[in-house]
Scaffold this active site. Structure first.
Site, PDB file in Angstrom:
ATOM      1  N   ILE A   1       0.745  -1.181   0.167  1.00 29.46           N
ATOM      2  CA  ILE A   1       0.043  -0.044  -0.080  1.00 29.46           C
ATOM      3  C   ILE A   1       0.861   1.191   0.014  1.00 29.46           C
ATOM      4  CG2 ILE A   1      -1.572   1.309   1.307  1.00 29.46           C
ATOM      5  CD1 ILE A   1      -2.895  -1.206   2.396  1.00 29.46           C
TER       6      ILE A   1
ATOM      7  N   ASP B   1      13.189   4.277  11.034  1.00 25.25           N
ATOM      8  CA  ASP B   1      12.635   3.345  11.931  1.00 25.25           C
ATOM      9  C   ASP B   1      11.437   3.999  12.749  1.00 25.25           C
ATOM     10  OD1 ASP B   1      11.899   1.734  13.841  1.00 25.25           O
ATOM     11  OD2 ASP B   1      14.018   1.146  14.498  1.00 25.25           O
ATOM     12  N   VAL B   2      10.301   3.907  12.465  1.00 26.75           N
ATOM     13  CA  VAL B   2       9.105   4.600  12.989  1.00 26.75           C
ATOM     14  C   VAL B   2       8.981   4.416  14.543  1.00 26.75           C
ATOM     15  CG1 VAL B   2       7.810   4.913  11.015  1.00 26.75           C
ATOM     16  CG2 VAL B   2       7.322   3.019  12.604  1.00 26.75           C
TER      17      VAL B   2
ATOM     18  N   ASN C   1       1.664   4.914   6.697  1.00 27.50           N
ATOM     19  CA  ASN C   1       1.454   3.603   6.046  1.00 27.50           C
ATOM     20  C   ASN C   1       2.132   2.542   6.851  1.00 27.50           C
ATOM     21  OD1 ASN C   1       0.742   1.411   4.046  1.00 27.50           O
ATOM     22  ND2 ASN C   1       2.905   1.708   4.010  1.00 27.50           N
TER      23      ASN C   1
ATOM     24  N   LYS D   1      -5.288  -1.039  15.730  1.00 24.31           N
ATOM     25  CA  LYS D   1      -5.906  -0.106  14.673  1.00 24.31           C
ATOM     26  C   LYS D   1      -6.968   0.750  15.088  1.00 24.31           C
ATOM     27  CE  LYS D   1      -3.189  -0.902  11.108  1.00 24.31           C
ATOM     28  NZ  LYS D   1      -2.468   0.073  10.562  1.00 24.31           N
TER      29      LYS D   1
ATOM     30  N   TYR E   1      -3.401  -6.862  16.950  1.00 19.59           N
ATOM     31  CA  TYR E   1      -3.543  -6.031  15.572  1.00 19.59           C
ATOM     32  C   TYR E   1      -4.731  -5.191  15.750  1.00 19.59           C
ATOM     33  CZ  TYR E   1      -3.717  -4.769  10.820  1.00 19.59           C
ATOM     34  OH  TYR E   1      -3.765  -3.950   9.597  1.00 19.59           O
TER      35      TYR E   1
END
Length: 258
Positions: free
Chosen positions: A22, A67-68, A94, A166, A162
């Protein structure tokens, strides 16, 4: 008039995790609309492949290692990009991870922490660092990649870690939109269904019984493609969505209808 609102000429867009799936599709969509695109990615080989692909399309693309999960690294990258290009107009958050099919009672501390570190902590570090730059200029658009998993509970695979991460992305999106709305920074999110990317290969390619359930649960009867998400991201990033902030846009083939 209306087509012009979709143009992004002169704008600088940052796409985290822009090296594949994505993220790579979003980078292309924004670049085709005229933006200068920064591919911010952890793995150098993905950066190189994505940037080369974009440049072959005559898109002004650049890569930067990020590196987020490390807030200081995010701050450094934000400073570096603004120092190099003078501005940041668009941020697409993303970067994410999904290692699913793990029951809640079997979820280790490390497994939980990984998903929170990348999917919500890292996303916030990016919103904070790049949001500061946008607020200082008086404008900008942030598009977060959430998930239909932040709205429903998936079946048959267990993935509470997960889903929780989100759902947090969606609420953070609304919170930032409320805080920054009058200061010119819009914050929206997309909530995709299963998209055919490396993250979903465990179901699409490796587990036919699971894949069958996914399709049965989707009114359109298919998974999505990265470009179908990128088109919505492009819209939200552009002036065509100038009245939208705090929205969670489902791109799910109707999955959340049932």
């Amino acid at each position: 008039m209306y087509l012009e609102k979709l143009r992004l000429d002169g704008r600088v867009a940052v796409v985290t995790g822009g090296g594949q799936g994505i993220g790579a599709a979003c980078a292309r969509a924004l670049g085709e609309a005229g933006a200068t695109v920064m591919v911010a990615e952890l793995l150098p080989e993905r950066i190189e492949a994505s940037v080369d692909s974009l440049r072959r399309l005559q898109i002004d693309a650049h890569g930067i290692t990020l590196d987020v999960t490390k807030s200081k690294d995010v701050d450094r990258v934000a400073d570096e990009i603004v120092g190099r290009h003078g501005r940041v107009d668009i941020l697409v958050n993303n970067a994410g991870v999904a290692i699913s099919d793990v029951r809640a009672e079997d979820t280790s501390d490390e497994h939980w922490r990984l998903h929170m570190d990348v999917n919500i902590d890292g996303l916030f570090w990016c919103c904070r660092a790049f949001g500061r730059k946008m607020l200082a200029r008086g404008g900008g658009s942030i598009v977060n990649i959430g998930s239909m998993s932040g709205l429903i509970v998936n079946k048959p695979q267990p993935q509470s870690f997960y889903n929780a991460s989100k759902a947090a992305v969606h609420q953070l999106t609304r919170s930032l939109a409320a805080e920054w709305g009058q200061r010119g920074v819009r914050v929206n999110a997309v909530a995709p269904t299963y998209i055919e990317t490396p993250l979903t290969s465990f179901g699409i390619k490796e587990n036919p019984d699971m894949y069958k359930v996914w399709l049965e649960m989707t009114p359109m009867g298919r998974v999505g493609q990265p470009e179908e998400v990128a088109s919505v991201v492009h819209f939200l990033a552009s002036d065509a969505a100038s009245l939208m902030t705090g929205a969670i846009v489902s791109v799910d083939g109707g999955y959340t209808c049932w």
